[in-house]
Write an enzyme that holds these catalytic residues in place. Structure first.
Site, short mmCIF file in Angstrom:
data_model
loop_
_atom_site.label_atom_id
_atom_site.label_comp_id
_atom_site.label_asym_id
_atom_site.label_seq_id
_atom_site.Cartn_x
_atom_site.Cartn_y
_atom_site.Cartn_z
N ARG A 180 4.16 5.15 10.18
CA ARG A 180 3.64 4.14 9.24
C ARG A 180 4.68 3.59 8.27
O ARG A 180 4.36 3.23 7.14
CB ARG A 180 2.45 4.70 8.43
CG ARG A 180 1.26 5.06 9.28
CD ARG A 180 0.65 3.87 10.01
NE ARG A 180 -0.34 4.31 10.96
CZ ARG A 180 -0.11 4.50 12.27
NH1 ARG A 180 1.06 4.20 12.81
NH2 ARG A 180 -1.05 4.93 13.06
N SER A 228 -7.18 2.78 5.25
CA SER A 228 -7.03 4.13 4.70
C SER A 228 -6.34 4.09 3.34
O SER A 228 -5.26 3.50 3.21
CB SER A 228 -6.18 4.99 5.63
OG SER A 228 -6.84 5.10 6.87
N GLU A 307 -1.62 5.78 0.94
CA GLU A 307 -1.10 5.01 2.08
C GLU A 307 -1.04 3.53 1.65
O GLU A 307 -0.11 2.82 1.99
CB GLU A 307 -2.01 5.15 3.31
CG GLU A 307 -1.61 4.18 4.39
CD GLU A 307 -1.83 4.67 5.81
OE1 GLU A 307 -1.90 5.88 6.03
OE2 GLU A 307 -1.93 3.80 6.68
C1 FAD Z 1 -10.33 -2.30 7.68
C2 FAD Z 1 -8.89 -1.92 7.83
C3 FAD Z 1 -8.48 -1.09 8.87
C4 FAD Z 1 -7.14 -0.72 9.02
N1 FAD Z 1 -6.76 0.08 10.05
C5 FAD Z 1 -5.47 0.40 10.24
C6 FAD Z 1 -5.06 1.21 11.34
O1 FAD Z 1 -5.85 1.64 12.17
N2 FAD Z 1 -3.73 1.50 11.48
C7 FAD Z 1 -2.80 1.05 10.60
O2 FAD Z 1 -1.60 1.33 10.78
N3 FAD Z 1 -3.16 0.29 9.53
C8 FAD Z 1 -4.46 -0.04 9.33
N4 FAD Z 1 -4.83 -0.82 8.26
C9 FAD Z 1 -3.81 -1.22 7.28
C10 FAD Z 1 -3.14 -2.58 7.56
O3 FAD Z 1 -3.99 -3.42 8.33
C11 FAD Z 1 -1.79 -2.44 8.28
O4 FAD Z 1 -0.87 -1.66 7.53
C12 FAD Z 1 -1.17 -3.82 8.55
O5 FAD Z 1 -0.13 -3.70 9.46
C13 FAD Z 1 -0.66 -4.51 7.30
O6 FAD Z 1 -0.33 -5.84 7.65
P1 FAD Z 1 -0.51 -7.03 6.60
O7 FAD Z 1 -0.04 -8.27 7.23
O8 FAD Z 1 -1.89 -7.04 6.06
O9 FAD Z 1 0.53 -6.55 5.49
P2 FAD Z 1 0.37 -6.72 3.91
O10 FAD Z 1 -0.74 -5.85 3.43
O11 FAD Z 1 0.35 -8.14 3.55
O12 FAD Z 1 1.75 -6.07 3.44
C14 FAD Z 1 2.01 -4.70 3.67
C15 FAD Z 1 3.50 -4.47 3.45
O13 FAD Z 1 4.22 -5.19 4.44
C16 FAD Z 1 5.10 -6.14 3.82
N5 FAD Z 1 5.08 -7.35 4.65
C17 FAD Z 1 3.98 -7.99 5.17
N6 FAD Z 1 4.40 -9.03 5.91
C18 FAD Z 1 5.75 -9.07 5.84
C19 FAD Z 1 6.76 -9.90 6.39
N7 FAD Z 1 6.49 -10.94 7.20
N8 FAD Z 1 8.06 -9.64 6.08
C20 FAD Z 1 8.38 -8.59 5.29
N9 FAD Z 1 7.48 -7.77 4.73
C21 FAD Z 1 6.18 -8.00 5.02
C22 FAD Z 1 4.55 -6.36 2.43
O14 FAD Z 1 5.60 -6.75 1.55
C23 FAD Z 1 4.01 -4.98 2.11
O15 FAD Z 1 5.05 -4.14 1.69
C24 FAD Z 1 -6.18 -1.20 8.09
C25 FAD Z 1 -6.58 -2.06 7.06
C26 FAD Z 1 -7.91 -2.42 6.93
C27 FAD Z 1 -8.30 -3.37 5.83
#
Ligand code: FAD
Length: 324
Positions: A180, A228, A307
């Site tokens: 992660r 989470s 997390e």
């Molecule tokens: C209902 C639900 C279920 C989930 N289930 C899972 C699961 O099963 N497994 C799992 O691993 N995660 C899960 N997550 C967490 C989340 O979806 C993941 O971590 C996802 O990959 C985050 O992506 P995001 O685009 O939303 O990132 P954001 O929340 O927008 O950002 C997260 C981090 O990534 C950085 N970031 C985002 N985009 C970029 C970019 N283009 N360049 C540089 N940095 C960037 C941000 O600066 C921040 O530090 C879940 C979330 C929810 C709401």
């Protein structure tokens, strides 16, 4: 002379003149996080990679901090918003192309869409990401995964831009992927090249649909939350094998399902998900996290670590203790 900040209208005006994408001032970050929480910030919606590089150069020249945002599904923004430029990677940076089994996925593409589209074309490898509601870029940075699959299993390289606006092609072995997380540094991810395997499209689609159904039935998937809240703890060797093991099991076994702090509550569906019931704030989430952490520690001697990324006012990641 007072230093420039991301909230200055002069900063936004100068940026607007250098990019094609939209620059919005006082934009509520609650609109751009799955928690539906977060105060205002200046937000750039880049429409090209050049926009991203221009914004980063501008920030570097005037000393303004910046924050790369995907779909906001793994973070908690402060109630007071950010005094940093938020660069929201989405449309315009969401391409999907294939050549000889190598797929180039734009960072702004929602991971569930990438999963469905590659599966429908008969390519397996990221189809299990259908239940991770983030962007491809956020998935790479977080090395997100589920059902035993992670981004690092398929990534060949990552295209990034650094804080000075320079491009880099980072090979997977140099991306520092661990559980992660990645170690790409303070960069914006623009796209990734992944290697997928040709498989039967009908079987992939069936698997994708059943995983998605399973997700919706077991978690409050369609409610405002961040997935989470706590990482699963590393357990002592003598931990009772019949006792709780995951964060959700510890929270549930402590009797905390349904516990509330203001407008935020521990989901009764899955105890490691906290849901915003409508008027929740970042302060409510943090209060609830602290109560849950201390009650679990009292009862089980296990310390839960967040997390979810707790974003500070300058866009940096803070700890629970730093957040009062
Ligand atoms: C209902 C639900 C279920 C989930 N289930 C899972 C699961 O099963 N497994 C799992 O691993 N995660 C899960 N997550 C967490 C989340 O979806 C993941 O971590 C996802 O990959 C985050 O992506 P995001 O685009 O939303 O990132 P954001 O929340 O927008 O950002 C997260 C981090 O990534 C950085 N970031 C985002 N985009 C970029 C970019 N283009 N360049 C540089 N940095 C960037 C941000 O600066 C921040 O530090 C879940 C979330 C929810 C709401």
């Amino acid at each position: 002379m007072t230093p420039t900040t991301a909230r200055d209208s002069g900063f936004a005006a100068a940026l607007r003149s250098q990019v094609r994408g939209d620059v919005r001032e006082h934009e509520p970050l609650s609109r751009w996080s799955t928690y539906r929480i977060g105060g205002p910030a200046t937000v750039l919606f880049p429409s090209t990679a050049e926009d991203v590089a221009a914004a980063l150069r501008r920030c570097s020249v005037v000393g303004v901090p910046w924050f790369a945002l995907g779909l906001g599904s793994n973070l908690l923004f402060p109630d007071a918003g950010l005094d940093a430029l938020v660069i929201r990677i989405g449309k315009g940076l969401d391409q999907l192309t294939e050549r000889n089994g190598e797929w180039v996925l734009g960072a702004g593409l929602p991971a569930p869409l990438a999963a469905k589209r590659t599966a429908a074309a008969g390519w397996g490898g990221i189809h299990k990401m259908v239940g991770v509601p983030g962007s491809v870029g956020g998935g790479i940075v977080m090395n997100a995964g589920c059902h035993g699959a992670e981004w690092r299993d398929v990534v060949k390289s990552v295209h990034t831009v650094d804080a000075q606006g320079h491009d880099h092609l980072v090979a997977a072995a140099q991306a520092g992927f661990t559980y992660r997380r990645s170690d790409l540094g303070h960069v914006v991810v623009l796209s990734t090249t992944v290697t997928l395997q040709q498989e039967d499209a009908a079987r992939l689609e069936e698997e994708t649909e059943s995983l998605y159904r399973w997700r919706k039935e077991g978690t409050p998937f369609n409610q405002p939350c961040c997935g989470s809240v706590f990482k699963n703890p590393v357990l002592a060797r003598d931990h009772d094998p019949a006792g709780p093991r995951t964060s959700g099991q510890f929270i549930e076994a402590t009797g905390l399902k349904g516990l509330r702090a203001g407008g935020v509550k521990v989901s009764s569906m899955h105890a490691n998900y906290f849901v915003n019931t409508g008027d929740g704030t970042a302060a409510n989430v943090l209060d609830l996290m602290k109560t849950v952490r201390s009650r679990v520690a009292e009862q089980w001697g296990v310390t839960l670590e967040p997390e979810v990324k707790l974003i500070g006012s300058d866009g940096g990641v803070t700890t629970m203790d730093e957040r009062g």
